[in-house]
Design an enzyme around this catalytic site. Structure first.
Site, PDB file in Angstrom:
ATOM      1  N   ASP A  46      16.493  20.002 -14.341  1.00  0.00           N
ATOM      2  CA  ASP A  46      17.222  19.206 -15.332  1.00  0.00           C
ATOM      3  C   ASP A  46      17.892  17.989 -14.688  1.00  0.00           C
ATOM      4  O   ASP A  46      19.093  17.767 -14.821  1.00  0.00           O
ATOM      5  CB  ASP A  46      18.275  20.072 -16.043  1.00  0.00           C
ATOM      6  CG  ASP A  46      18.230  19.873 -17.560  1.00  0.00           C
ATOM      7  OD1 ASP A  46      17.315  19.182 -18.049  1.00  0.00           O
ATOM      8  OD2 ASP A  46      19.111  20.406 -18.253  1.00  0.00           O
TER       9      ASP A  46
ATOM     10  N   HIS B 169      21.737  22.881 -20.488  1.00  0.00           N
ATOM     11  CA  HIS B 169      21.888  22.367 -19.124  1.00  0.00           C
ATOM     12  C   HIS B 169      22.410  23.432 -18.161  1.00  0.00           C
ATOM     13  O   HIS B 169      21.949  23.549 -17.036  1.00  0.00           O
ATOM     14  CB  HIS B 169      22.821  21.157 -19.152  1.00  0.00           C
ATOM     15  CG  HIS B 169      22.785  20.332 -17.901  1.00  0.00           C
ATOM     16  ND1 HIS B 169      21.606  19.880 -17.333  1.00  0.00           N
ATOM     17  CD2 HIS B 169      23.785  19.861 -17.100  1.00  0.00           C
ATOM     18  CE1 HIS B 169      21.891  19.172 -16.237  1.00  0.00           C
ATOM     19  NE2 HIS B 169      23.198  19.150 -16.080  1.00  0.00           N
TER      20      HIS B 169
ATOM     21  N   SER C  21      20.571  18.808 -11.870  1.00  0.00           N
ATOM     22  CA  SER C  21      21.336  17.741 -12.498  1.00  0.00           C
ATOM     23  C   SER C  21      21.538  16.568 -11.524  1.00  0.00           C
ATOM     24  O   SER C  21      20.571  15.946 -11.090  1.00  0.00           O
ATOM     25  CB  SER C  21      22.655  18.308 -13.020  1.00  0.00           C
ATOM     26  OG  SER C  21      23.273  17.392 -13.879  1.00  0.00           O
TER      27      SER C  21
END
Length: 393
Positions: free
Chosen positions: A262, A317, A239
């Site tokens: 991600d 996620h 992330s």
């Protein structure tokens, strides 16, 4: 199948049973783990180290949530009241342990282990990716999972020079009236610089400099001196940590590639895209990415044929964090932690794709190329590019 430790159950006050059984690494090495803090100011470094170790009967396993303060930080990050949420988190997940040997004896390696520096996502901290870090450790990597001090961790701290005093650094939201891009861009630069400083720390250790761990663990960092190959270093993250890994390639030529789980591409300024010199493996989940973010990844893959973008289907996620292994309804709801893909399978795809990519770009002499198909998005539960780009194929 590999033996999985039995789930440790504790009954939450909400009546639901909560279990966390993090998987054991599938590679040939046992994995040890220690915490390292260097320096007495916010400019120092804090990380959890995963490394191949010598197995030892009855070895202690570290707590997954290292201190109660992190429960308070998670509550704040999740917009929940500290008063009820922190004790509840502590009750449900506070006793979970990571199936690795705490301060286990390091297993020396004359040819040198490759090094991965791992950057956490927004609101996370150094231990929340223990499953992927220990998996990589089991295949013969030393993994340094940073805890960033840019106020993006849900909580972190440093020890001041005054004996026993800790200074806590809480999560900070974007200040009102400030544009999110400028706030996050400043953070991503600080995070990438911290990644570079971790690499310097390992260079110091390898050159025989004495490095003091202010946490005074029963682990002597000098044992690493001749066992890390600093020509084989990658940077990885999830992330906010994924985009941090991409930026670290710009800042530090010694990083040979990046694995971005991600990645949240938003905080990176456009002028930097042409500057990314090395290949990146983007492993996305199905539910998180936006067309803008994918377009930024494609800018990098159009410049470098070795940059790959794949998507794991039926994943969300949080599927790339340890939260995906939490089976309690309450925690899953607070952290929307589960896709419909089996979490063990998701971890397999993520780690195998990463290993195949790392073998290719760190010139490893392993058999990780058996998973090369994953890099082209070929396999069960994985596709090339991103789901909403598939119509263009």
């Amino acid at each position: 199948a590999d033996p999985v430790p039995p789930p440790r159950l504790s009954h939450g006050s909400m009546g639901g049973t909560q279990s966390l059984a993090l998987p054991l690494g599938k590679g040939p090495h046992h994995v040890g783990c220690t915490d390292v803090m260097v320096g007495h100011t916010q400019q120092g470094l804090f990380l959890r180290l995963f490394y191949p170790c010598v197995p030892r009967a009855g070895a202690e396993q570290p707590l997954w949530i290292p201190r109660y303060e992190y429960c308070s930080g998670l509550a704040d990050f999740a917009h929940c009241s500290r008063r009820w949420c922190a004790p509840l988190l502590n009750l449900t997940i506070g006793s979970c342990r990571v199936p690795v040997s705490w301060n286990g004896p390091f297993k020396p390696c004359s040819s040198g282990y490759p090094l991965i520096i791992f950057s956490h996502g927004l609101g996370a901290f150094r231990t929340l990716y223990s499953s992927v870090c220990s998996e990589l450790g089991s295949w013969g990597f030393v993994v340094a999972a940073l805890e960033h001090r840019d106020h993006s961790a849900s909580m972190t701290y440093f020890c001041t020079a005054e004996a026993g005093r800790e200074e806590w650094i809480p999560y900070r939201r974007v200040p009102q009236g400030q544009k999110e891009f400028y706030f996050r861009n400043k953070q991503v630069h600080q995070r990438a610089e911290e990644c570079v400083r971790v690499l310097r720390l390992f260079k110091d250790i390898s050159s025989g400099k004495s490095v003091t761990n202010v946490l005074r663990q029963d682990f002597d960092l000098s044992v690493l001196q001749d066992s890390i190959d600093l020509t084989k270093v990658a940077v990885m993250g999830h992330s906010f940590g994924g985009v941090t890994a991409v930026l670290a390639l710009v800042k530090e030529p010694s990083f040979r590639c990046a694995v971005a789980l991600d990645a949240w591409m938003f905080p990176l300024e456009n002028v930097l895209y042409p500057e990314v010199p090395k290949p990146v493996l983007f492993i996305n989940t199905e539910k998180f990415q936006t067309p803008e973010s994918i377009a930024k990844m494609k800018r990098l893959s159009s410049r470098n044929s070795q940059t790959k973008i794949i998507t794991i289907l039926r994943s969300v996620h949080q599927s790339q964090t340890d939260f995906t292994f939490l089976t309690g309804k309450l925690i899953s709801r607070i952290f929307s932690a589960r896709g419909t893909l089996d979490p063990y399978k998701g971890l397999d795809i993520t780690s195998r794709a990463a290993l195949a990519f790392l073998q290719r770009h760190l010139n490893l002499e392993e058999e990780f190329d058996q998973w090369d198909n994953l890099l082209e998005g070929i396999g069960d539960s994985v596709v090339p590019e991103a789901p909403f780009c598939r119509s263009n194929l």
